[in-house]
Design an enzyme around this catalytic site. Structure first.
Site, PDB file in Angstrom:
ATOM      1  N   ASP A 467       0.859  -1.182   0.000  1.00 13.69           N
ATOM      2  CA  ASP A 467       0.000   0.000   0.000  1.00 13.69           C
ATOM      3  C   ASP A 467       0.895   1.232   0.000  1.00 13.69           C
ATOM      4  OD1 ASP A 467      -2.885   1.007   0.308  1.00 13.69           O
ATOM      5  OD2 ASP A 467      -1.795   2.137   1.840  1.00 13.69           O
ATOM      6  N   LEU A 468       0.616   2.160  -0.936  1.00 14.35           N
ATOM      7  CA  LEU A 468       1.436   3.366  -1.039  1.00 14.35           C
ATOM      8  C   LEU A 468       1.112   4.308   0.121  1.00 14.35           C
ATOM      9  CD1 LEU A 468       1.249   4.054  -4.871  1.00 14.35           C
ATOM     10  CD2 LEU A 468       2.913   2.695  -3.599  1.00 14.35           C
ATOM     11  N   ASP A 510      -4.348   2.388  -4.956  1.00  7.55           N
ATOM     12  CA  ASP A 510      -2.904   2.466  -4.748  1.00  7.55           C
ATOM     13  C   ASP A 510      -2.412   1.249  -3.979  1.00  7.55           C
ATOM     14  OD1 ASP A 510      -4.124   3.036  -2.373  1.00  7.55           O
ATOM     15  OD2 ASP A 510      -2.847   4.741  -1.847  1.00  7.55           O
TER      16      ASP A 510
END
Length: 631
Positions: A467-468, A510
């Site tokens: 996960d960004l 994302d």
């Protein structure tokens, strides 16, 4: 009321025709010294019924019966005459019924079978009529049946054949239209040729009459000439005309006699037999040739339809002689691959030389399955090299069409179809169904399938959930175009950090996931490289941003757990990495930390570029939220 005229016409026609034709037959008999010469009644009644239709048969026969009664009353034959009339009608009924059942009308006598059927029907009908008439004469005149039956049978059979052979030959649907089209096409040389044949026959009749020489066998030559050149209608017509002309000349006493002391009855019987033996064989020849011509026309039309169909479908044809390995490739086959006919050898090895190496095994397996009888037909999608060098996807299909006495295949025929566009569409649809539209990475469905396949294969691998960190401000401050560019850059970095057999997927906005076929320690090293690469700055237009990545790692071994179980374990580890400040990874079911020193720096740099003051203790807020969320 609108149906009344046709039955009335049928009744009157039957009555008049029987009376006139029977009177003509009796008149010819008188001229022939009371010898039966020609009896046109039965054949003409059959023509009338088949012309008007079977529904009018009852009216025609009723009219014929009335006409017979009137004629017999005039000639004073009495009950014997009525019985003879019934004998004639018996033959008519049999011939009409048998011809209809065997579908003789409309056949054109264009096959040996139809000519044989005609001869059999006329012979059998003549037998029935002759037996009935002979019994009548035996009853009323005490004439032995053996004396009258051969004469009456010959009379009925010959008379019916003279009338009905041309009728059945000409009544084929479209025959007259065909004749008129031939005239419009100015095929006068053929007309003149037929007239020459008629002139030869007529001249021979006149010469024989004047010279006193009877050579019936001479007429075989012009009849065979007519059979070869013009078919059954002209042959039957000419044969009937010659036979009728000679019979009338015999009745008139104008035909030479072989023996001076013989009667007209004996001469008629001998001559009619000779005429039949000379006229029937050419009719068989004409029928056989007509059948061959029809088969040739049908084959030509079939070939044209096949050629047009293949031209419209862009298919090529191949024909393989399995014993010699010689092949035939059509022009369409060459066109698909861009070759000229002289550029390739027409042998089976040409396929192997053009085939993609990866398709060789599957093609050979399917071909052998068909040749050995394990599959009903051969069909395979394979790649063949185009003359320009690129690969062409083709659908190659066919089947064995000939086998030897032992059942071994000797010949196979098939088609080749260019399916490159279809394959491209299928691949595009497959790509869309299994890949993320923006980044080109696998999607969640494809990742799930790969996970299950690896699990079934008992592989040992790791599931990484990424996960960004703080990616949302990029979209909010710079727009989705910048955000899409950043996701593309991150997808490229993910690919760069993976091995050839590893799988990367985008499963959310994302959020990414990886399947890495390695031990846990190697997966940790990969996670560290990913965090470092993802944290590198991303430029777009005049702006530069940075983001981080939090990673959760779940180890999978021995076919357990399933995808959802591995996902939950990796998600818990990811949540723990997020709570620790981001830009770090966590291993599921372990307390090991792997903090990355650039966690808070990445967020601060992003907010600094955006002109926003960073929060005082964002990491502590996330940790507090995590603690509250987990209890």
């Amino acid at each position: 009321m609108h149906r009344l005229p046709l039955p009335l016409v049928s009744f009157v026609s039957g009555c008049v025709l029987f009376a006139v034709a029977a009177w003509t037959g009796l008149w010819l008999m008188q001229l022939a010294e009371n010898a039966p010469a020609f009896w046109p009644v039965n054949g003409l009644l059959v023509v009338l019924i088949l012309s008007l239709g079977l529904r009018q048969a009852g009216w025609v026969l009723a009219g014929a019966a009335v006409g017979g009664v009137l004629l017999q009353t005039v000639v004073g034959a009495g009950a014997m005459g009525l019985a003879l009339t019934a004998s004639d009608l018996l033959e008519v009924v049999f011939v009409v019924y048998a011809a209809h059942r065997l579908r003789l009308p409309g056949s054109g006598l264009e096959s040996i079978f139809n000519v044989t059927v005609l001869v059999a029907i006329l012979s059998t009908g003549a037998i029935l009529s002759a037996l009935s008439a002979s019994a009548t004469l035996a009853w009323y005149r005490d004439v032995p049946i053996g004396d009258t039956f051969p004469v009456l049978w010959r009379l009925n059979a010959a008379s019916a054949a003279i009338i009905l052979a041309p009728f059945f030959a000409w009544v084929k649907p479209g025959r007259m239209d065909q004749f008129r089209r031939a005239l419009r096409r100015s095929e006068w040389p053929l007309v003149l040729e037929f007239l020459a044949i008629v002139a030869v026959a007529a001249g021979a009749i006149l010469v024989m009459r004047d010279t006193g020489v009877s050579m019936i066998s001479f007429f075989t030559a012009p009849l065979l000439w007519c059979a070869i050149r013009f078919g059954p209608p002209a042959t039957a017509s000419l044969g009937s005309a010659i036979s009728l002309a000679i019979i009338l000349l015999i009745v008139a006493g104008e035909w030479p006699r072989a023996y001076n002391n013989t009667s007209i009855a004996w001469q008629l019987q001998r001559t009619e037999l000779a005429l039949s033996l000379n006229a029937i064989p050419p009719l068989f020849v004409a029928a056989a040739l007509a059948g061959l011509r029809k088969a040739a026309r049908d084959l030509k039309r079939s070939q044209e339809r096949l050629r047009y169909a293949l031209a419209g479908s862009s298919e090529g044809v191949w024909d393989w002689n399995i014993n010699t390995d010689e092949t035939y490739f059509s022009d369409g086959w060459y066109a698909i691959l861009g070759y000229q006919r002289h550029e390739l050898k027409e042998v089976v090895d040409t396929w192997g030389a053009l085939r993609h190496p990866d398709d060789t095994a599957e093609t050979a397996r399917r071909l052998n399955d068909h040749l050995e009888g394990r599959s009903p037909r051969y069909s395979v999608e394979q790649r063949l090299r185009h003359r320009d060098g690129h690969w062409v996807w083709v659908l190659d299909r066919g089947g064995v069409v000939e086998r030897d006495a032992e059942g071994n295949p000797t010949r196979a025929v098939g088609t080749l179809l260019d399916i490159s566009r279809r394959r491209a569409r299928q691949e595009e649809l497959d790509r869309r169904a299994h890949h993320d539209a923006l980044t080109g990475l696998a999607n969640r469905a494809s990742l799930t399938e790969s996970f299950q396949r690896w699990n079934e294969e008992k592989r040992s691998f790791c599931f990484l959930l990424i996960d960004l960190d703080d990616f949302k401000p990029i979209n909010d401050l710079y727009g989705h175009q910048f955000g899409d560019h950043a996701l593309l850059a991150i997808a490229d970095r993910l690919r760069a950090c993976l091995g050839k057999r590893d799988i990367a997927a985008r499963i959310g906005g994302d959020e990414f996931a990886l399947l890495i076929e390695s031990r846990l320690g190697e997966a940790e090293q990969t996670a560290q490289r990913l965090i470092a690469r993802i944290s590198e700055p991303i430029g777009f237009a005049d702006a530069v941003v940075s983001t981080g990545a939090s990673i959760g790692i779940a180890q999978v071994a021995g076919g357990n757990p399933d995808f959802e179980g591995a996902y939950r374990r990796a998600d818990i580890a990811l949540y723990d990495a997020k709570a620790s400040g981001g830009s770090s990874y966590r291993i599921a079911d372990q307390q090991q930390r792997a903090d990355h020193p650039r966690g808070d720096q990445a967020v601060s740099a992003l907010l600094a570029v955006a002109g926003v003051e960073p929060a005082d203790d964002a990491c502590q807020d996330r940790e507090n939220a995590a603690e509250h969320g987990s209890g």
